[in-house]
Motif scaffolding. Structure first.
Motif, mmCIF file in Angstrom:
data_model
loop_
_atom_site.group_PDB
_atom_site.id
_atom_site.type_symbol
_atom_site.label_atom_id
_atom_site.label_comp_id
_atom_site.label_asym_id
_atom_site.label_seq_id
_atom_site.Cartn_x
_atom_site.Cartn_y
_atom_site.Cartn_z
ATOM 1 N N HIS A 123 0.812 -1.223 0.000
ATOM 2 C CA HIS A 123 0.000 0.000 0.000
ATOM 3 C C HIS A 123 0.847 1.276 0.000
ATOM 4 O O HIS A 123 0.375 2.346 -0.386
ATOM 5 C CB HIS A 123 -0.891 0.030 1.241
ATOM 6 N N ALA A 124 2.096 1.199 0.479
ATOM 7 C CA ALA A 124 2.917 2.397 0.683
ATOM 8 C C ALA A 124 3.419 2.954 -0.639
ATOM 9 O O ALA A 124 3.739 2.206 -1.568
ATOM 10 C CB ALA A 124 4.100 2.058 1.588
ATOM 11 N N ASN A 156 12.081 6.568 -15.976
ATOM 12 C CA ASN A 156 12.097 5.377 -16.835
ATOM 13 C C ASN A 156 11.221 4.222 -16.322
ATOM 14 O O ASN A 156 11.324 3.106 -16.840
ATOM 15 C CB ASN A 156 13.531 4.852 -17.035
ATOM 16 N N LEU A 157 10.387 4.469 -15.338
ATOM 17 C CA LEU A 157 9.508 3.404 -14.853
ATOM 18 C C LEU A 157 8.235 3.412 -15.689
ATOM 19 O O LEU A 157 7.238 4.044 -15.352
ATOM 20 C CB LEU A 157 9.179 3.590 -13.378
ATOM 21 N N THR A 158 8.275 2.692 -16.796
ATOM 22 C CA THR A 158 7.130 2.631 -17.711
ATOM 23 C C THR A 158 6.419 1.285 -17.668
ATOM 24 O O THR A 158 5.237 1.188 -17.978
ATOM 25 C CB THR A 158 7.587 2.917 -19.150
ATOM 26 N N ASP A 159 7.154 0.241 -17.274
ATOM 27 C CA ASP A 159 6.588 -1.114 -17.245
ATOM 28 C C ASP A 159 7.094 -1.819 -15.983
ATOM 29 O O ASP A 159 8.025 -2.622 -16.043
ATOM 30 C CB ASP A 159 7.013 -1.875 -18.506
ATOM 31 N N PRO A 160 6.482 -1.531 -14.832
ATOM 32 C CA PRO A 160 6.992 -2.062 -13.565
ATOM 33 C C PRO A 160 7.037 -3.586 -13.527
ATOM 34 O O PRO A 160 6.157 -4.258 -14.061
ATOM 35 C CB PRO A 160 6.000 -1.530 -12.523
ATOM 36 N N VAL A 161 8.079 -4.105 -12.884
ATOM 37 C CA VAL A 161 8.215 -5.553 -12.704
ATOM 38 C C VAL A 161 6.998 -6.103 -11.979
ATOM 39 O O VAL A 161 6.485 -7.179 -12.313
ATOM 40 C CB VAL A 161 9.506 -5.866 -11.907
ATOM 41 N N VAL A 162 6.532 -5.362 -10.978
ATOM 42 C CA VAL A 162 5.312 -5.725 -10.241
ATOM 43 C C VAL A 162 4.378 -4.524 -10.314
ATOM 44 O O VAL A 162 4.557 -3.546 -9.580
ATOM 45 C CB VAL A 162 5.619 -6.082 -8.775
ATOM 46 N N PRO A 163 3.381 -4.549 -11.187
ATOM 47 C CA PRO A 163 2.497 -3.388 -11.333
ATOM 48 C C PRO A 163 1.694 -3.082 -10.072
ATOM 49 O O PRO A 163 1.365 -1.923 -9.812
ATOM 50 C CB PRO A 163 1.562 -3.808 -12.487
ATOM 51 N N ALA A 164 1.387 -4.098 -9.283
ATOM 52 C CA ALA A 164 0.494 -3.935 -8.139
ATOM 53 C C ALA A 164 1.208 -3.360 -6.921
ATOM 54 O O ALA A 164 1.118 -3.894 -5.814
ATOM 55 C CB ALA A 164 -0.134 -5.283 -7.786
#
Length: 415
Positions: A333-334, A372-380
């Motif tokens: 959540h943070a 450059n964070l366009t496709d996060p490894v963990v989107p959630a």
């Protein structure tokens, strides 16, 4: 999302606090310039040009430009100081002045310098310059090659008479220095202790070593250096080096109040634990251990943490492991951003610089973007992506990890 904790801990005169900061990165000298660059997402990534950084190579990184030195600094001292040492001096100057340490008895001030093997580039250059004529080597080399020379430079320049030493924790060195400084203050060894993450001055040998290890980013972004540093993004393939240095002043709230200093934050909890593993691979178990131990010491739950400044090096395996640890510890959540996306990986300096990033964001009420964070490894996760986010941090968690299985965590509470 604007998470607010259900309650706020009461500040105490005996709280251990941070009362001053000093910082320099490739995008600026001093907290105002650096914070402005962070909020704007400005970077200085390029093919590195500092002598001794390349040998038929084109390693990418972020290098500090011209430095402004105070007039009162000894010119002789600066001539004999290493690059690591001279950067340490200007960084400490800012923290020293902000915390008004000239009002503290010199023998009650300590200094812990985080970092070992911090002057490799200059050592290599010296060896190359005197090879075949070793008898002409400058005598000062007999002590300047040691990491403790940074302690000597700083204590002589600022008149520090309390304890001082270096601690090595690889990329966690800056945060390990903070933990040692906390102990020095809480034990009564000194009243005030400065913790510094020293600049690690890499030569092409160390850069090649990191590249061969697979830890440092490849040449995938050779034509676009600004796109190379991308922590937590699917397209990342390793860390990108960034020169930096950070210093924080640690003391009891009551001693800061005696000088009419309002602290940045309370150091409410911290932890360090080893994986029992010599290799550089990350351990979810070790990371979870320090997170939970730091929260327990702070007397808070994971739900009360509303911001995380992660290690976030850009290593695909390391980033994925860290995100799993955050999820397993109930911290999805943070808000989370990655300071290394703007500064690059400062190695020995990183832990201290990223604590400073948290403090400046806490003070400003704005979280800096993650470049450059366009496709996060963990989107959630509750990402701060391409634009700043307004948020009042109440309880923050800083994470810093190092090769050799070193895990550290620090909890900061709004003062």
């Amino acid at each position: 999302m604007n998470w607010q904790p259900c309650c706020m801990k009461t500040n105490s005169a005996t709280d251990t606090v941070i009362s001053g900061v000093g910082v320099i990165t490739a995008t600026g000298q001093g907290k105002t310039a650096v914070m402005n660059a962070w909020l704007e997402g400005r970077h200085a990534f390029d093919v590195m040009k500092r002598p001794g950084r390349q040998q038929g190579t084109s390693f990418l990184g972020a290098e500090i430009g011209d430095i402004t030195y105070p007039e009162h600094f000894s010119k002789k001292m600066l001539r004999t100081a290493s690059f690591t040492g001279s950067v340490a001096l200007v960084t400490l100057e800012e923290a020293w002045n902000e915390a008004r340490l000239s009002e503290v008895a010199p023998h009650r001030i300590g200094l812990v310098v985080g970092g070992s093997n911090t002057q490799q580039r200059e050592l290599m250059q010296t060896c190359d310059a005197y090879r075949g004529r070793e008898a002409f080597l400058r005598p000062v080399y007999g002590f300047t090659f040691m990491d403790t020379d940074v302690c000597g430079l700083c204590t002589e320049t600022f008149g520090i008479r309390g304890m001082s030493y270096t601690v090595g924790g690889a990329s966690a060195s800056g945060q390990v220095a903070i933990l040692q400084a906390i102990q020095a203050v809480q034990s009564g060894q000194v009243d005030v202790c400065i913790a510094m993450g020293a600049l690690m001055d890499l030569s092409y040998w160390e850069l090649q070593g990191f590249r061969s290890l697979g830890a440092m980013g490849s040449t995938s972004y050779a034509s676009d250096p600004g796109g190379a540093c991308r922590p937590f993004d699917q397209q990342s393939d390793g860390f990108i080096f960034g020169e930096c240095c950070g210093a924080v002043v640690i003391e009891r709230a009551e001693t800061a109040a005696a000088r009419n200093i309002k602290p940045y934050a309370v150091l409410s909890g911290w932890a360090i634990a080893m994986d029992g593993n010599r290799n550089p691979n990350a351990s979810c178990e070790g990371e979870c251990t320090v997170i939970r131990n730091a929260l327990e010491k702070a007397g808070i739950t994971s739900e009360e943490i509303d911001y995380v400044n992660p290690h976030g090096s850009g290593s695909p395996t390391g980033d994925a492991t860290e995100l799993k640890a955050l999820q397993d510890c109930g911290l999805s959540h943070a808000y989370i951003n990655a300071t290394k996306s703007v500064t690059g990986h400062g190695l020995t300096a990183a832990g201290a610089v990223e604590v400073i990033a948290t403090l400046l964001q806490m003070k400003s009420g704005i979280l800096h973007p993650t470049r450059n964070l366009t496709d996060p490894v963990v989107p959630a996760m509750n990402w701060v992506k391409q634009t700043p986010v307004h948020h009042q941090i109440m309880h923050a968690l800083n994470l810093s990890f190092g090769f050799g299985g070193i895990n550290t965590a620090i909890c900061l509470r709004r003062y």
